[in-house]
Motif scaffolding. Structure first.
Motif, PDB file in Angstrom:
ATOM      1  N   THR A   1      -8.256  -8.452 -13.872  1.00  0.00           N
ATOM      2  CA  THR A   1      -9.241  -7.600 -14.541  1.00  0.00           C
ATOM      3  C   THR A   1      -9.994  -8.421 -15.573  1.00  0.00           C
TER       4      THR A   1
ATOM      5  N   GLN B   1       0.152   5.180  -7.772  1.00  0.00           N
ATOM      6  CA  GLN B   1      -0.761   4.187  -8.308  1.00  0.00           C
ATOM      7  C   GLN B   1      -1.915   3.868  -7.356  1.00  0.00           C
ATOM      8  N   ALA B   2      -2.106   4.718  -6.344  1.00  0.00           N
ATOM      9  CA  ALA B   2      -3.132   4.438  -5.340  1.00  0.00           C
ATOM     10  C   ALA B   2      -4.529   4.391  -5.958  1.00  0.00           C
ATOM     11  N   GLY B   3      -4.803   5.304  -6.880  1.00  0.00           N
ATOM     12  CA  GLY B   3      -6.128   5.331  -7.502  1.00  0.00           C
ATOM     13  C   GLY B   3      -6.416   4.085  -8.303  1.00  0.00           C
ATOM     14  N   LYS B   4      -5.414   3.593  -8.998  1.00  0.00           N
ATOM     15  CA  LYS B   4      -5.585   2.395  -9.825  1.00  0.00           C
ATOM     16  C   LYS B   4      -6.010   1.208  -8.990  1.00  0.00           C
ATOM     17  N   TYR B   5      -5.482   1.128  -7.760  1.00  0.00           N
ATOM     18  CA  TYR B   5      -5.780  -0.023  -6.908  1.00  0.00           C
ATOM     19  C   TYR B   5      -6.773   0.325  -5.786  1.00  0.00           C
ATOM     20  N   ARG B   6      -7.484   1.431  -5.964  1.00  0.00           N
ATOM     21  CA  ARG B   6      -8.606   1.811  -5.102  1.00  0.00           C
ATOM     22  C   ARG B   6      -8.211   1.931  -3.634  1.00  0.00           C
ATOM     23  N   ILE B   7      -7.064   2.513  -3.395  1.00  0.00           N
ATOM     24  CA  ILE B   7      -6.657   2.810  -2.026  1.00  0.00           C
ATOM     25  C   ILE B   7      -7.377   4.073  -1.593  1.00  0.00           C
ATOM     26  N   SER B   8      -8.004   4.052  -0.440  1.00  0.00           N
ATOM     27  CA  SER B   8      -8.870   5.147  -0.008  1.00  0.00           C
ATOM     28  C   SER B   8      -8.082   6.446   0.146  1.00  0.00           C
TER      29      SER B   8
ATOM     30  N   GLN C   1      -4.334   7.256   1.781  1.00  0.00           N
ATOM     31  CA  GLN C   1      -3.316   8.006   1.040  1.00  0.00           C
ATOM     32  C   GLN C   1      -2.821   9.200   1.845  1.00  0.00           C
TER      33      GLN C   1
ATOM     34  N   THR D   1       0.831  -1.204   0.000  1.00  0.00           N
ATOM     35  CA  THR D   1       0.000   0.000   0.000  1.00  0.00           C
ATOM     36  C   THR D   1       0.867   1.256   0.000  1.00  0.00           C
TER      37      THR D   1
END
Length: 346
Positions: free
Chosen positions: A338, A39-46, A50, A31
């Protein structure tokens, strides 16, 4: 008043490593790395997670020289990698991802191919061990027991990718082959077709899991003869897939839907259909594991499971970072895939 910062984490001390940032923020190493790599958005990190990571790094910084604080027992800054077949696009892509990530850490990746032959895999691992590698990543073609092959280097960290052999003493990082094949089969059944499954050697754990997923999806639809729709080859190759297609055509024409266990098997299937029928029938629905942009140009309705080679590679290196003194026993980490659908073009 802000709480006192522990001495090791104060701004005037050495900047923390990624692992220390993860511990301080109660996040995983993966994370933290995804946040810092954008790349946080790509892997849906809140957004909240972040912010926690970024706020900590803004205050304390972090160690840019990843290699300086990871794999503490290494001697040569090298990692060994053994894959079954570099002609397989998935393994070639995985190798490229690992090489790029290793280079960013100041490490060199030494690679070898087993050709899906256990004896060749043993030789490759033994040779890598003699070169003083500091860690080993293997996509195995047999039940893995590497201590005798590594000799004096038997305590180095080892992680397996893609194939989870029962009883293996190492952690494996893989896609959810069972669940993804259930989803792939469901999608084709929902489209009104009952597929045949053209796959590589079912003794391979990844293939066995996909066959089990295919069977589970078929049983839900009360397809009792699903096992007769599974056609296995000894090898994951273009030729093997073509041989299976020949047998299917001999039974009375091309099936309406086909699932292939890899891009190599899909290529062999399509090439043989075109050779035998003069063209690739546009009314066949295809499903496949792994994805390729060339599938965009097919007229056929296609479904693909796109495995995340970047994530698998990152998870493997993170595991090695966290276990620098050798394997800690068996375990399993699943990486997300995916689902890709391409409608038929008439």
């Amino acid at each position: 008043m802000k709480p006192a910062v522990p001495a090791m984490d104060r701004p005037d001390s050495d900047p923390p490593s990624i692992a220390q940032v993860a511990k301080a923020t109660n996040c995983s190493v993966t994370t933290v790395r995804l946040v810092l790599n954008g790349q946080a958005g790509k892997y849906r990190i809140s957004a909240a997670t972040q912010k926690i990571v970024r706020d900590y790094v803004d205050l304390h910084g972090y160690c840019l020289n990843h290699a300086a604080r990871s794999l503490k027992l290494r001697r040569t800054d090298t990692i060994g990698l053994v894959v079954p077949e570099i002609a397989n696009p998935f393994f070639a892509g995985l190798m490229a991802c690992l090489e790029r990530l290793c280079a960013a850490r100041g490490l060199v990746l030494l690679t070898a191919s087993s050709g899906e032959m256990p004896a060749q895999e043993d030789r490759a691992i033994r040779e890598l061990g003699t070169r003083g590698i500091d860690a080993l990543i293997v996509v195995p073609c047999q039940a893995p027991r590497y201590g005798r092959l590594l000799g004096g280097a038997k305590d180095i960290p080892v992680v397996l990718l893609d194939r989870a052999y029962t009883g293996a003493p190492y952690t494996v990082i893989a896609s959810d082959n069972f669940g993804e094949c259930v989803a792939l089969t469901d999608a084709i059944l929902d489209a009104g077709e009952q597929p045949h499954f053209i796959c590589a050697n079912e003794r391979l754990p990844s293939i066995g899991d996909r066959i089990a997923g295919f069977g589970a999806a078929c049983r839900k639809r009360r397809i009792r003869n699903w096992r007769a729709r599974v056609h296995c080859a000894d090898q994951d190759s273009i030729h093997s897939a073509g041989t299976i297609v020949d047998a299917l055509l001999a039974q009375g024409g091309p099936p309406r839907a086909l699932i292939c266990s890899s891009l190599l098997m899909l290529q062999g299937t399509m090439e043989r259909l075109k050779l035998r029928l003069g063209q690739l029938p546009p009314d066949i629905t295809f499903g496949t594991f792994d994805d390729h942009f060339m599938l965009d140009f097919l007229p056929n309705h296609t479904f693909a499971i796109r495995q995340d080679a970047d994530m698998l590679a990152a998870l493997a290196l993170d595991y090695l970072d966290q276990h620098p003194t050798g394997p800690d026993g068996p375990g399993r980490v699943l990486a997300p895939c995916t689902f890709v659908q391409r409608p038929a073009r008439r």
